[in-house]
Write an enzyme that holds these catalytic residues in place. Structure first.
Site, PDB file in Angstrom:
ATOM      1  N   SER A 122       0.907  -1.293  -0.092  1.00 18.58           N
ATOM      2  CA  SER A 122      -0.196  -0.029   0.105  1.00 18.58           C
ATOM      3  C   SER A 122       0.558   1.252  -0.018  1.00 18.58           C
ATOM      4  O   SER A 122       1.825   1.386  -0.760  1.00 18.58           O
ATOM      5  CB  SER A 122      -0.991   0.032   1.198  1.00 18.58           C
ATOM      6  OG  SER A 122      -1.832   1.118   0.940  1.00 18.58           O
ATOM      7  N   ASP A 177     -10.077  -4.516  -4.792  1.00 22.83           N
ATOM      8  CA  ASP A 177      -9.658  -3.507  -3.653  1.00 22.83           C
ATOM      9  C   ASP A 177     -10.421  -2.416  -3.809  1.00 22.83           C
ATOM     10  O   ASP A 177     -10.465  -1.750  -4.845  1.00 22.83           O
ATOM     11  CB  ASP A 177      -8.073  -3.090  -4.241  1.00 22.83           C
ATOM     12  CG  ASP A 177      -7.363  -2.461  -2.896  1.00 22.83           C
ATOM     13  OD1 ASP A 177      -8.101  -1.899  -2.170  1.00 22.83           O
ATOM     14  OD2 ASP A 177      -6.168  -2.578  -2.896  1.00 22.83           O
ATOM     15  N   HIS A 209      -8.084  -5.171  -0.247  1.00 23.07           N
ATOM     16  CA  HIS A 209      -6.781  -4.241   0.102  1.00 23.07           C
ATOM     17  C   HIS A 209      -6.039  -5.352   1.395  1.00 23.07           C
ATOM     18  O   HIS A 209      -6.169  -4.983   2.314  1.00 23.07           O
ATOM     19  CB  HIS A 209      -7.111  -3.046   0.627  1.00 23.07           C
ATOM     20  CG  HIS A 209      -5.782  -2.135   0.667  1.00 23.07           C
ATOM     21  ND1 HIS A 209      -5.362  -1.857  -0.513  1.00 23.07           N
ATOM     22  CD2 HIS A 209      -5.285  -1.530   1.816  1.00 23.07           C
ATOM     23  CE1 HIS A 209      -4.369  -1.209   0.001  1.00 23.07           C
ATOM     24  NE2 HIS A 209      -4.254  -0.731   1.307  1.00 23.07           N
TER      25      HIS A 209
END
Length: 231
Positions: A122, A177, A209
């Site tokens: 991320s 996601d 995610h």
């Protein structure tokens, strides 16, 4: 300017002789130990190697605009979580300095820059791309899991001026996601490829995610390809 404070880190030592290193950066609001534990939970063991040290640094707590200024362990600030707003370049560059100190520690211990990989999950993956493509273009490679760059990223500007072959990129993104949209990761990869980056882009069907075992297994294989054991 004062030297940045040393970052806290969790380290998985190699089982044998140390000849390469991986710096693995966590996502926003996490810690190095938190990411290490998450990976350990997914794999049922640490991400570990015979000859490679895995370093999980922790971002210091700082006010984070998407959380209305509350303190969070983030690598840099953001105006919002979106690919169509400017980067908070001042805080990105300041953290690149702190992470450069960590890379310098590895070099001082005898590990060449061409035996170091920079990556993350991320926000950590975005940070790793800034670090590799703007500051450390001589590392072995970079990886970004569920990550993206802004449409006007300073990374793209740096790559337009690069005078050497840039590090290879390994990128993965879950199609489901909802925080960092799959299309943002896909667009980032297309732009990087157009700027001369050799990339692998893995689409992970129905993954949100998060991390999964298939992705981490493929990452481990890519790390070993980029950092083979030395005789």
């Amino acid at each position: 300017m004062a030297a940045p404070a040393a970052l806290q880190r969790s380290v998985v030592a190699p089982a044998g002789r140390h000849t390469a290193s991986v710096v693995f950066l966590h996502g926003s609001g996490d810690t190095g130990q938190g990411l290490r534990d998450w990976i350990k939970g997914v794999l049922s063991h640490d991400l570990s190697f015979q000859h490679i040290k895995v370093i999980y640094p922790t971002a210091p707590a700082r006010p984070y605009t998407p959380m209305r200024g509350s303190l969070s362990n983030v690598w840099h600030d953001r105006y919002k979580i979106s690919n169509d707003c400017p980067e908070h370049i001042e805080t990105i560059d300041s953290m690149c300095q702190a992470l450069t100190s960590l890379i310098d520690d590895e070099v001082k211990s005898g590990i060449g820059k061409n035996r170091i990989l920079l990556g993350g999950f991320s926000m950590g993956g975005g940070m790793a791309m800034h670090l590799a493509y703007r500051y450390h273009q001589d590392v072995a490679g970079a990886f970004a899991l569920s990550s993206f760059l802004s449409k006007t990223s300073a990374v793209y500007q740096a790559l337009k001026k690069i005078e050497r072959e840039p590090p290879e990129l390994f990128q993965c993104h879950g199609t489901a996601d909802e925080l960092v949209l799959y299309s943002w990761g896909e667009e980032t990869n297309k732009v990087l490829k157009s700027l001369g980056i050799a990339t692998t882009f893995l689409s992970l069907p129905n993954l949100y995610h998060e991390l999964n075992k298939s992705e981490l297994d493929k990452l481990q294989a890519w790390i070993l390809k980029k950092l083979p054991e030395q005789p």
